[in-house]
Design a protein around this motif. Structure first.
Motif, PDB file in Angstrom:
ATOM      1  N   ALA A 104      44.901  35.430  35.170  1.00  0.00           N
ATOM      2  CA  ALA A 104      43.859  35.525  35.816  1.00  0.00           C
ATOM      3  C   ALA A 104      44.345  35.790  37.203  1.00  0.00           C
ATOM      4  O   ALA A 104      44.747  35.168  38.101  1.00  0.00           O
ATOM      5  CB  ALA A 104      42.691  34.300  35.986  1.00  0.00           C
ATOM      6  N   VAL A 105      44.156  37.375  37.563  1.00  0.00           N
ATOM      7  CA  VAL A 105      44.799  37.475  38.937  1.00  0.00           C
ATOM      8  C   VAL A 105      43.729  38.264  39.738  1.00  0.00           C
ATOM      9  O   VAL A 105      42.748  39.010  39.086  1.00  0.00           O
ATOM     10  CB  VAL A 105      45.779  38.898  38.757  1.00  0.00           C
ATOM     11  N   HIS A 106      43.600  37.926  40.918  1.00  0.00           N
ATOM     12  CA  HIS A 106      42.489  38.199  41.640  1.00  0.00           C
ATOM     13  C   HIS A 106      43.165  38.968  42.916  1.00  0.00           C
ATOM     14  O   HIS A 106      43.849  38.034  43.682  1.00  0.00           O
ATOM     15  CB  HIS A 106      41.884  37.067  42.312  1.00  0.00           C
TER      16      HIS A 106
ATOM     17  N   ARG B 180      38.469  40.663  41.018  1.00  0.00           N
ATOM     18  CA  ARG B 180      39.238  40.575  40.034  1.00  0.00           C
ATOM     19  C   ARG B 180      40.123  41.742  39.669  1.00  0.00           C
ATOM     20  O   ARG B 180      39.861  43.200  40.017  1.00  0.00           O
ATOM     21  CB  ARG B 180      38.354  40.368  38.763  1.00  0.00           C
ATOM     22  N   TYR B 181      41.589  41.632  39.420  1.00  0.00           N
ATOM     23  CA  TYR B 181      42.209  42.745  39.055  1.00  0.00           C
ATOM     24  C   TYR B 181      42.385  42.783  37.597  1.00  0.00           C
ATOM     25  O   TYR B 181      42.358  41.923  36.967  1.00  0.00           O
ATOM     26  CB  TYR B 181      43.744  42.529  39.739  1.00  0.00           C
ATOM     27  N   PRO B 182      42.440  44.242  37.172  1.00  0.00           N
ATOM     28  CA  PRO B 182      42.366  45.345  37.786  1.00  0.00           C
ATOM     29  C   PRO B 182      40.802  45.703  38.382  1.00  0.00           C
ATOM     30  O   PRO B 182      40.912  46.802  39.314  1.00  0.00           O
ATOM     31  CB  PRO B 182      42.789  46.417  36.697  1.00  0.00           C
ATOM     32  N   SER B 183      39.766  45.216  37.910  1.00  0.00           N
ATOM     33  CA  SER B 183      38.449  45.576  38.387  1.00  0.00           C
ATOM     34  C   SER B 183      37.561  44.511  38.084  1.00  0.00           C
ATOM     35  O   SER B 183      37.657  43.630  37.372  1.00  0.00           O
ATOM     36  CB  SER B 183      38.008  47.080  38.132  1.00  0.00           C
TER      37      SER B 183
ATOM     38  N   ASP C 119      33.069  34.508  38.784  1.00  0.00           N
ATOM     39  CA  ASP C 119      32.758  33.234  39.741  1.00  0.00           C
ATOM     40  C   ASP C 119      33.774  32.798  40.539  1.00  0.00           C
ATOM     41  O   ASP C 119      33.638  32.239  41.501  1.00  0.00           O
ATOM     42  CB  ASP C 119      32.241  32.054  38.770  1.00  0.00           C
ATOM     43  N   THR C 120      34.916  32.994  40.157  1.00  0.00           N
ATOM     44  CA  THR C 120      36.388  32.526  41.079  1.00  0.00           C
ATOM     45  C   THR C 120      36.380  33.374  42.111  1.00  0.00           C
ATOM     46  O   THR C 120      36.327  32.673  43.365  1.00  0.00           O
ATOM     47  CB  THR C 120      37.420  32.449  40.114  1.00  0.00           C
TER      48      THR C 120
ATOM     49  N   ARG D  52      33.845  34.574  43.891  1.00  0.00           N
ATOM     50  CA  ARG D  52      32.515  34.041  44.789  1.00  0.00           C
ATOM     51  C   ARG D  52      32.864  32.927  45.256  1.00  0.00           C
ATOM     52  O   ARG D  52      32.471  32.611  46.332  1.00  0.00           O
ATOM     53  CB  ARG D  52      31.313  34.209  43.794  1.00  0.00           C
ATOM     54  N   ALA D  53      33.473  32.046  44.522  1.00  0.00           N
ATOM     55  CA  ALA D  53      33.717  30.611  45.045  1.00  0.00           C
ATOM     56  C   ALA D  53      34.801  30.590  46.068  1.00  0.00           C
ATOM     57  O   ALA D  53      34.588  30.034  47.258  1.00  0.00           O
ATOM     58  CB  ALA D  53      34.323  29.732  43.819  1.00  0.00           C
ATOM     59  N   VAL D  54      35.881  31.571  45.878  1.00  0.00           N
ATOM     60  CA  VAL D  54      36.859  31.804  47.068  1.00  0.00           C
ATOM     61  C   VAL D  54      36.394  32.240  48.202  1.00  0.00           C
ATOM     62  O   VAL D  54      36.732  31.828  49.348  1.00  0.00           O
ATOM     63  CB  VAL D  54      38.057  32.599  46.400  1.00  0.00           C
ATOM     64  N   ALA D  55      35.551  33.309  47.874  1.00  0.00           N
ATOM     65  CA  ALA D  55      35.026  34.075  48.995  1.00  0.00           C
ATOM     66  C   ALA D  55      33.979  33.209  50.006  1.00  0.00           C
ATOM     67  O   ALA D  55      33.968  33.146  51.114  1.00  0.00           O
ATOM     68  CB  ALA D  55      34.032  35.229  48.556  1.00  0.00           C
ATOM     69  N   ALA D  56      33.255  32.209  49.264  1.00  0.00           N
ATOM     70  CA  ALA D  56      32.557  31.265  49.967  1.00  0.00           C
ATOM     71  C   ALA D  56      33.189  30.203  50.740  1.00  0.00           C
ATOM     72  O   ALA D  56      33.063  30.122  51.946  1.00  0.00           O
ATOM     73  CB  ALA D  56      31.631  30.501  48.932  1.00  0.00           C
ATOM     74  N   ASP D  57      34.582  29.828  50.278  1.00  0.00           N
ATOM     75  CA  ASP D  57      35.380  29.048  51.006  1.00  0.00           C
ATOM     76  C   ASP D  57      35.793  29.781  52.229  1.00  0.00           C
ATOM     77  O   ASP D  57      36.119  29.030  53.362  1.00  0.00           O
ATOM     78  CB  ASP D  57      36.463  28.268  49.961  1.00  0.00           C
TER      79      ASP D  57
END
Length: 327
Positions: free
Chosen positions: A125-127, A158-161, A165-166, A168-173
């Protein structure tokens, strides 16, 4: 979620301190004198509005203790250090079984576009993050972030596109920590746009602030031609300026403006490596694959390699030697 920042320099240090100040669980990974300073007196982040010192756990690697299953790994090392960082963390054990590469999300908050495919070889899982974050790390234990009113804008997806939810959760933090953090299904389009902007980093590292406009235009024009030949979409300057607006401007800290780009900082610190092979070198690689000449980017790449090898101070590369490389 818990955050492990792998590479607590200019970008990683800013993200880590801001997340910690917002009450998130943060661990920093650093090396050498910087790690020693962080352990002894914390990591100080200086911003236009004041400074914050973060005190918390700091290590030089994953260790033997299993990582909590809700950990997010945030990779912020320079691109030339990505391979060693991935190798160090991929097999770290995770509570409940399995490894970091199998179970944990990896967020790549780095310049360049080579880090994500390298990470995806190991991590499931790469973001990806397109980093707009003007910061400087020259002194152990200290990071200076000139972004104002927000310290930075971090596009992620998310990579490649796509996105999940991860993201969105990281963006919220990140938003809670003061950043502008849009989630993008096409995050790599933004990262390729940032790559074009970063092609001038090497010129500034070699020559200092007085870079001729025609040289900056040449390296970018080659980059745009290469991406067009490869069929790779990217944002343009107008779209980026409109998106950034007045959300992330540059303000002096302690009466001083930002000294130079991330590449300039590598030469200024005498780090022994620089990221030009993954910035200008990316354009050279794509040019060779698609039959597009890239002499200006190749010259910057060669000049930077010499500057690192010969320990030439930032901004003092002989202009006549660069002109000779440019042909």
């Amino acid at each position: 979620m818990r955050y492990v920042i792998i590479g607590a320099g200019a970008v990683g240090g800013t993200i880590g301190v801001q997340l910690g100040a917002a009450g998130r669980d943060v661990t920093l990974a650093a090396r050498g004198a910087h790690l020693a300073a962080v352990r002894e007196r914390g990591l100080t982040l200086r911003r236009p509005g004041g400074e914050t010192t973060w005190h918390g756990p700091a290590f030089d690697g994953p260790g033997e203790r299993p990582l909590p299953a809700d950990t997010v790994l945030v990779l912020t090392v320079k691109s030339q250090d990505t391979a060693s960082a991935l190798a160090a963390w991929a097999d770290a054990p995770v509570a409940g079984g399995g490894t970091a590469a199998e179970r944990l999300p990896l967020v790549t908050a780095q310049n360049g576009v080579a880090n994500e495919p390298a990470a995806l070889r190991l991590f499931a899982a790469v973001h990806a993050v397109c980093v707009w974050l003007p910061a400087t790390h020259l002194e152990p234990g200290v990071v200076v972030a000139n972004g104002h009113p927000h310290p930075g804008m971090l596009h992620l997806g998310r990579y490649p596109s796509g996105s999940d939810d991860t993201d969105r959760a990281v963006a919220a933090d990140l938003t809670a920590a003061g950043f502008v953090a849009p989630v993008r299904d096409d995050v790599m389009r933004w990262k390729y746009g940032k790559l074009l902007a970063n092609l001038g980093n090497g010129l500034q590292a070699l020559l200092g602030a007085d870079v001729p406009d025609d040289l900056s235009d040449r390296v970018r024009a080659e980059g745009e031609a290469v991406l067009a030949a490869a069929g790779i979409p990217h944002t343009d300057r107008a779209e980026e300026v409109a998106e950034r607006g007045d959300l992330v401007g540059h303000r002096p800290v302690g009466g001083e403006h930002r000294s130079g780009s991330s590449t300039w900082q590598s030469l200024a610190r005498g780090a022994g490596s620089a990221e030009a092979d993954h910035l200008n070198g990316e354009i050279v690689l794509l040019g060779r694959l698609h039959g597009v000449p890239t002499p200006a980017n190749a010259a910057v790449q060669l000049g930077m390699r010499r500057a690192v090898r010969e320990r030439i101070p930032a901004g003092t590369f002989p202009r006549v030697d660069l002109e000779r490389l440019l042909g």
